[in-house]
Design a protein around this motif. Structure first.
Motif, PDB file in Angstrom:
ATOM      1  N   HIS A  10       0.823  -1.235   0.128  1.00 31.72           N
ATOM      2  CA  HIS A  10      -0.047   0.079   0.064  1.00 31.72           C
ATOM      3  C   HIS A  10       0.867   1.269   0.050  1.00 31.72           C
ATOM      4  N   ALA A  11       0.693   2.152   0.959  1.00 30.72           N
ATOM      5  CA  ALA A  11       1.444   3.309   0.843  1.00 30.72           C
ATOM      6  C   ALA A  11       2.662   3.258   2.139  1.00 30.72           C
ATOM      7  N   THR A  12       2.981   2.114   2.579  1.00 29.62           N
ATOM      8  CA  THR A  12       3.930   1.902   3.805  1.00 29.62           C
ATOM      9  C   THR A  12       5.189   1.592   3.327  1.00 29.62           C
ATOM     10  N   SER A  56       0.477  11.193   5.685  1.00 29.84           N
ATOM     11  CA  SER A  56       0.241  12.231   4.451  1.00 29.84           C
ATOM     12  C   SER A  56      -1.454  12.640   4.795  1.00 29.84           C
ATOM     13  N   HIS A  57      -2.266  12.133   5.310  1.00 28.87           N
ATOM     14  CA  HIS A  57      -3.944  12.498   5.307  1.00 28.87           C
ATOM     15  C   HIS A  57      -4.452  11.637   6.164  1.00 28.87           C
ATOM     16  N   LEU A  58      -5.743  11.917   6.520  1.00 25.41           N
ATOM     17  CA  LEU A  58      -6.435  11.260   7.630  1.00 25.41           C
ATOM     18  C   LEU A  58      -7.344  10.017   7.288  1.00 25.41           C
ATOM     19  N   HIS A  59      -7.481   9.653   5.757  1.00 25.12           N
ATOM     20  CA  HIS A  59      -8.128   8.528   5.570  1.00 25.12           C
ATOM     21  C   HIS A  59      -7.720   7.061   6.163  1.00 25.12           C
ATOM     22  N   ALA A  60      -8.623   6.206   6.637  1.00 25.77           N
ATOM     23  CA  ALA A  60      -8.165   5.307   7.534  1.00 25.77           C
ATOM     24  C   ALA A  60      -7.027   4.336   7.100  1.00 25.77           C
ATOM     25  N   ASP A  61      -6.757   4.353   5.707  1.00 23.81           N
ATOM     26  CA  ASP A  61      -5.784   3.342   5.202  1.00 23.81           C
ATOM     27  C   ASP A  61      -4.287   4.173   4.907  1.00 23.81           C
ATOM     28  N   HIS A  62      -4.333   5.438   5.547  1.00 22.05           N
ATOM     29  CA  HIS A  62      -3.066   5.967   5.888  1.00 22.05           C
ATOM     30  C   HIS A  62      -3.012   6.407   7.140  1.00 22.05           C
ATOM     31  N   LEU A  63      -3.788   6.660   7.854  1.00 21.39           N
ATOM     32  CA  LEU A  63      -3.691   7.089   9.446  1.00 21.39           C
ATOM     33  C   LEU A  63      -4.568   5.881  10.224  1.00 21.39           C
ATOM     34  N   HIS A  64      -3.780   4.986  10.645  1.00 19.14           N
ATOM     35  CA  HIS A  64      -4.340   4.023  11.363  1.00 19.14           C
ATOM     36  C   HIS A  64      -3.572   3.508  12.652  1.00 19.14           C
ATOM     37  N   PRO A  65      -4.360   4.386  13.601  1.00 19.28           N
ATOM     38  CA  PRO A  65      -3.887   4.015  15.121  1.00 19.28           C
ATOM     39  C   PRO A  65      -3.538   2.973  15.397  1.00 19.28           C
ATOM     40  N   PRO A  66      -4.205   1.657  15.070  1.00 16.91           N
ATOM     41  CA  PRO A  66      -3.662   0.648  15.672  1.00 16.91           C
ATOM     42  C   PRO A  66      -2.356   0.079  15.290  1.00 16.91           C
ATOM     43  N   VAL A 124       4.380  19.254   1.306  1.00 17.28           N
ATOM     44  CA  VAL A 124       3.780  19.901   0.220  1.00 17.28           C
ATOM     45  C   VAL A 124       2.400  19.481  -0.153  1.00 17.28           C
ATOM     46  N   PRO A 125       1.952  20.389  -0.586  1.00 16.45           N
ATOM     47  CA  PRO A 125       0.260  20.187  -0.861  1.00 16.45           C
ATOM     48  C   PRO A 125       0.145  18.769  -1.766  1.00 16.45           C
ATOM     49  N   ALA A 126      -1.139  18.410  -1.574  1.00 20.38           N
ATOM     50  CA  ALA A 126      -1.620  17.170  -2.225  1.00 20.38           C
ATOM     51  C   ALA A 126      -2.926  17.592  -2.801  1.00 20.38           C
ATOM     52  N   ALA A 127      -3.070  17.089  -4.116  1.00 25.51           N
ATOM     53  CA  ALA A 127      -4.725  17.231  -4.667  1.00 25.51           C
ATOM     54  C   ALA A 127      -5.475  16.177  -4.394  1.00 25.51           C
ATOM     55  N   HIS A 128      -5.847  16.001  -2.925  1.00 27.03           N
ATOM     56  CA  HIS A 128      -6.770  14.897  -2.760  1.00 27.03           C
ATOM     57  C   HIS A 128      -7.608  15.331  -1.293  1.00 27.03           C
ATOM     58  N   ALA A 156       4.480  10.878  -2.075  1.00 26.94           N
ATOM     59  CA  ALA A 156       3.216  11.711  -2.499  1.00 26.94           C
ATOM     60  C   ALA A 156       1.863  11.557  -1.701  1.00 26.94           C
ATOM     61  N   GLY A 157       2.013  10.212  -1.049  1.00 32.26           N
ATOM     62  CA  GLY A 157       0.695  10.176  -0.343  1.00 32.26           C
ATOM     63  C   GLY A 157      -0.218   9.806  -1.347  1.00 32.26           C
ATOM     64  N   ASP A 158      -1.274  10.420  -1.394  1.00 31.54           N
ATOM     65  CA  ASP A 158      -2.359  10.261  -2.071  1.00 31.54           C
ATOM     66  C   ASP A 158      -2.636  11.536  -2.917  1.00 31.54           C
ATOM     67  N   THR A 159      -2.523  11.763  -4.140  1.00 29.83           N
ATOM     68  CA  THR A 159      -2.631  13.213  -4.983  1.00 29.83           C
ATOM     69  C   THR A 159      -3.168  12.759  -6.165  1.00 29.83           C
ATOM     70  N   GLY A 160      -3.828  13.697  -6.887  1.00 34.62           N
ATOM     71  CA  GLY A 160      -3.865  13.775  -8.378  1.00 34.62           C
ATOM     72  C   GLY A 160      -2.892  14.667  -8.681  1.00 34.62           C
ATOM     73  N   LEU A 161      -2.959  14.878 -10.221  1.00 29.66           N
ATOM     74  CA  LEU A 161      -2.140  15.697 -10.728  1.00 29.66           C
ATOM     75  C   LEU A 161      -2.497  16.950 -10.666  1.00 29.66           C
ATOM     76  N   PHE A 162      -1.631  18.161 -10.564  1.00 33.12           N
ATOM     77  CA  PHE A 162      -2.051  19.520 -10.472  1.00 33.12           C
ATOM     78  C   PHE A 162      -0.849  20.343 -11.266  1.00 33.12           C
TER      79      PHE A 162
END
Length: 264
Positions: A10-12, A56-66, A124-128, A156-162
């Motif tokens: 994944h992103a790990t 990178s951001h707060l979605h559960a597959d990126h910020l997973h407290p367990p 840096v910013p992300a378009a997400h 990049a975490g999660d982002t679109g092109l910008f």
């Protein structure tokens, strides 16, 4: 000293540079809600060893407290500004495990360890849309990060092109780019293999490593468009060879380490 990249799925990712270990968006779960890990063994306990962790951001597959609860006490957490206020589970695990928190906005940076020569990380910013409901999309921004040690590594975490992506990231030697997702379709604010290759062409790193694909898949959808699960890494390498031929693509398997090219 060479930079070493280990992709855990994944992103790990673990980035080792200048004697510092940085871990990105740790997710060490066999199952997350409706998602099941379908490829790659669960990362071993050593994967949780890091000097600093980038969220990178707060979605559960990126910020997973367990998963954060597996970190050793004293491990530094670098998160988007506002994340602790938005996610009570983050506050609880940081307090319980004595994990110091550093909150960053786009453009802000910090040193990862003491000392004037220690590596730095810049947000840096992300378009997400990285919100964690019920909070709105602009309360806590989604981020990417540029780690500057012996090399400059962009996560990049999660982002679109910008359009501002190359200017915001700046020169980089290694780019860790999301090329897929966890379902048959990708919505706005994501990179698929083709758009990730376009990002590689814009950023012009020496090396690129595809991430965020081929790990988790919704339960019950194993037979639905399986190429969307397996193919993004190979497709990214193919597309990059066409439109970013000067970028060396390293495509590690789960748990594999590579030493990407950092000079031309």
């Amino acid at each position: 000293m060479a930079v070493e990249i280990t992709w855990w799925g994944h992103a790990t990712v673990t980035i080792e540079d200048a004697g510092v270990r940085v871990l990105t968006d740790p997710l060490f779960a066999a199952r997350l809600a409706h998602l099941r890990r379908r490829r790659g063994a669960l990362p071993p306990p050593a994967a949780a060893r890091a000097d600093a962790v980038l969220i990178s951001h707060l979605h559960a597959d990126h910020l997973h407290p367990p998963s954060l609860a597996r970190l050793a006490p004293g491990t530094r957490l670098i998160v988007p500004r506002g994340a602790p206020a938005a996610v009570p589970g983050l506050r609880r695990v940081a307090a319980a495990r004595r994990l110091p928190l550093t909150e960053l906005r786009p453009g802000e940076e910090c040193r990862l360890t003491p000392g004037p020569l220690a590596p730095t990380v810049r947000a840096v910013p992300a378009a997400h849309d990285g919100r964690r409901l019920p909070y709105g999309p602009h309360r806590v921004p989604a981020l990417g990060y540029v780690l500057h040690g012996t090399a400059r590594t962009y996560f990049a975490g999660d982002t679109g092109l910008f359009a501002e992506l190359p200017d915001e990231v700046g020169p980089c030697d290694v780019a860790l780019l999301p090329v897929g997702g966890w379902g048959p379709c990708l919505g706005p604010g994501h990179l698929d293999a083709r758009r990730a290759a376009q990002a590689a062409a814009l950023l012009a790193p020496c090396s690129a490593v595809p991430i965020h694909y081929g790990t988790y898949w919704p339960i019950g959808l194993d037979a639905v468009r399986p190429h969307e699960f397996h193919a993004p890494g190979r497709e990214f390498a193919r597309q990059a060879a066409l439109i970013a031929p000067d970028v060396t693509v390293h495509r590690p398997d789960h748990g594999e380490s590579v030493r990407p090219r950092t000079t031309r």
